[in-house]
Design a protein around this motif. Structure first.
Motif, short mmCIF file in Angstrom:
data_model
loop_
_atom_site.label_atom_id
_atom_site.label_comp_id
_atom_site.label_asym_id
_atom_site.label_seq_id
_atom_site.Cartn_x
_atom_site.Cartn_y
_atom_site.Cartn_z
N GLN A 42 -27.60 26.67 -14.21
CA GLN A 42 -26.28 26.06 -14.01
C GLN A 42 -25.17 27.01 -14.45
O GLN A 42 -24.14 27.11 -13.79
CB GLN A 42 -26.20 24.73 -14.75
CG GLN A 42 -27.05 23.66 -14.11
CD GLN A 42 -27.10 22.38 -14.93
OE1 GLN A 42 -26.96 22.39 -16.13
NE2 GLN A 42 -27.34 21.28 -14.24
N TRP A 43 -25.39 27.72 -15.56
CA TRP A 43 -24.37 28.66 -16.03
C TRP A 43 -24.15 29.75 -14.98
O TRP A 43 -23.03 30.09 -14.65
CB TRP A 43 -24.76 29.28 -17.38
CG TRP A 43 -23.60 29.96 -18.02
CD1 TRP A 43 -22.72 29.42 -18.91
CD2 TRP A 43 -23.14 31.31 -17.80
NE1 TRP A 43 -21.75 30.35 -19.25
CE2 TRP A 43 -21.99 31.51 -18.58
CE3 TRP A 43 -23.60 32.36 -17.01
CZ2 TRP A 43 -21.29 32.71 -18.61
CZ3 TRP A 43 -22.89 33.56 -17.03
CH2 TRP A 43 -21.75 33.73 -17.82
N ARG A 45 -24.75 29.63 -11.78
CA ARG A 45 -24.13 29.04 -10.59
C ARG A 45 -22.62 28.87 -10.81
O ARG A 45 -21.82 29.22 -9.94
CB ARG A 45 -24.79 27.69 -10.31
CG ARG A 45 -24.35 27.04 -9.04
CD ARG A 45 -25.25 25.84 -8.73
NE ARG A 45 -24.76 25.19 -7.54
CZ ARG A 45 -24.22 23.98 -7.53
NH1 ARG A 45 -24.13 23.28 -8.64
NH2 ARG A 45 -23.79 23.45 -6.40
N ASN A 46 -22.24 28.36 -11.97
CA ASN A 46 -20.82 28.19 -12.29
C ASN A 46 -20.12 29.54 -12.44
O ASN A 46 -18.98 29.71 -12.00
CB ASN A 46 -20.65 27.36 -13.56
CG ASN A 46 -21.03 25.92 -13.36
OD1 ASN A 46 -20.82 25.35 -12.29
ND2 ASN A 46 -21.59 25.29 -14.37
N TYR A 47 -20.80 30.50 -13.05
CA TYR A 47 -20.23 31.84 -13.19
C TYR A 47 -19.97 32.46 -11.82
O TYR A 47 -18.92 33.07 -11.59
CB TYR A 47 -21.14 32.75 -14.02
CG TYR A 47 -20.64 34.16 -14.07
CD1 TYR A 47 -19.61 34.51 -14.93
CD2 TYR A 47 -21.16 35.14 -13.23
CE1 TYR A 47 -19.11 35.81 -14.97
CE2 TYR A 47 -20.67 36.43 -13.26
CZ TYR A 47 -19.65 36.76 -14.13
OH TYR A 47 -19.15 38.04 -14.14
N SER A 49 -19.29 30.91 -9.10
CA SER A 49 -18.10 30.24 -8.57
C SER A 49 -16.84 30.82 -9.20
O SER A 49 -15.85 31.07 -8.51
CB SER A 49 -18.19 28.74 -8.83
OG SER A 49 -17.00 28.10 -8.42
N ALA A 50 -16.87 31.03 -10.51
CA ALA A 50 -15.71 31.60 -11.21
C ALA A 50 -15.42 33.02 -10.70
O ALA A 50 -14.25 33.39 -10.51
CB ALA A 50 -15.97 31.62 -12.72
N ASP A 68 -14.76 23.66 -6.23
CA ASP A 68 -14.93 24.69 -5.19
C ASP A 68 -15.63 24.14 -3.95
O ASP A 68 -16.00 22.97 -3.90
CB ASP A 68 -15.62 25.93 -5.76
CG ASP A 68 -17.13 25.78 -5.90
OD1 ASP A 68 -17.69 24.70 -5.63
OD2 ASP A 68 -17.77 26.78 -6.28
N ILE A 72 -18.68 22.50 -7.04
CA ILE A 72 -18.70 22.83 -8.46
C ILE A 72 -17.34 22.51 -9.06
O ILE A 72 -16.31 22.96 -8.56
CB ILE A 72 -19.06 24.32 -8.68
CG1 ILE A 72 -20.48 24.58 -8.19
CG2 ILE A 72 -18.89 24.71 -10.14
CD1 ILE A 72 -20.87 26.04 -8.15
N SER A 73 -17.32 21.74 -10.15
CA SER A 73 -16.09 21.40 -10.85
C SER A 73 -15.67 22.59 -11.71
O SER A 73 -15.81 22.60 -12.93
CB SER A 73 -16.29 20.16 -11.72
OG SER A 73 -16.63 19.06 -10.91
N LEU A 74 -15.13 23.61 -11.03
CA LEU A 74 -14.84 24.88 -11.70
C LEU A 74 -13.75 24.75 -12.76
O LEU A 74 -13.85 25.36 -13.82
CB LEU A 74 -14.47 25.94 -10.67
CG LEU A 74 -14.27 27.34 -11.23
CD1 LEU A 74 -15.55 27.84 -11.89
CD2 LEU A 74 -13.83 28.29 -10.13
N TRP A 77 -15.30 23.45 -15.83
CA TRP A 77 -16.22 24.42 -16.42
C TRP A 77 -15.47 25.52 -17.16
O TRP A 77 -15.84 25.89 -18.27
CB TRP A 77 -17.14 25.01 -15.35
CG TRP A 77 -18.19 25.91 -15.92
CD1 TRP A 77 -19.34 25.53 -16.56
CD2 TRP A 77 -18.20 27.34 -15.91
NE1 TRP A 77 -20.06 26.65 -16.93
CE2 TRP A 77 -19.38 27.77 -16.56
CE3 TRP A 77 -17.31 28.29 -15.42
CZ2 TRP A 77 -19.69 29.10 -16.72
CZ3 TRP A 77 -17.63 29.63 -15.58
CH2 TRP A 77 -18.81 30.03 -16.23
#
Length: 186
Positions: A42-43, A45-47, A49-50, A68, A72-74, A77
């Motif tokens: 998950q980290w 995946r979020n990274y 996106s960031a 996004d 993803i609730s960027l 996060w």
């Protein structure tokens, strides 16, 4: 199925042998998308996106409610990373990677306050006071008149830190509102 997958993850993490979990079966599970470490997945995946957001926008000033294209609730996060990063809950490698894509660790509200303060200081230098019409907007888009009014209201309510009070007083803040109502520290 869920219980079995959890058992496989726990066993693999502990590097214990699991009956029927040969290297070939591990490979087959990975080929169909088995995730062994969910928080790490998950980290990442979020990274990712960031990083995409940073590449498009040149910053990580992500609106709080931003979601996004992958759902993803960027915004949430990034806000969480700021909070947990200050508590050293992230690894040095995660911090390094976030720094590479422009992470600012101070909360966004603090950054916004500092930008507004700089605009107020510029106004004071140009006009000699902080008696700013409420409708005034600075060149950078800061709604400076409203910001100064909110600082006075926060001061009256005792909700403005002593550090901020001092900074504003150093540039000439008069705590009495333009309408003549007295504002004092409570």
């Amino acid at each position: 199925l869920g219980r079995w997958i959890c058992q496989l993850r726990v066993a693999k993490k502990k590097e214990e042998g699991v009956e029927g979990l040969s290297p070939e079966r591990i490979q087959k599970l990975e080929e169909i998308g088995m995730v062994w470490d969910v928080p790490a997945y998950q980290w990442e995946r979020n990274y990712a996106s960031a990083k995409r957001y940073y590449q498009r926008n040149g910053n990580l000033d992500v609106p709080s409610a931003y979601i996004d294209e992958e759902g993803i609730s960027l915004g949430a996060w990034v806000r969480k990373m700021r909070r947990v990063g200050q508590n050293s809950a992230l690894s040095q490698e995660q911090i390094r990677r976030l720094n590479l894509i422009g992470m600012k660790w101070e909360p966004k509200r603090e950054e916004t306050w500092e930008k507004s303060f700089a605009a107020a200081w510029d106004y004071q230098k140009e006009y000699g006071s902080l008696e700013i019409p409420v409708s005034f907007t600075a060149r950078d888009g800061c709604r400076l008149g409203k910001w100064v009014r909110r600082q006075r209201e926060a001061y009256q309510a005792g909700a403005l830190s002593r550090e901020r009070v001092q900074k504003l007083e150093e540039i000439g803040m008069n705590w009495q509102a333009q309408d003549g109502r007295s504002k004092k520290w409570m």
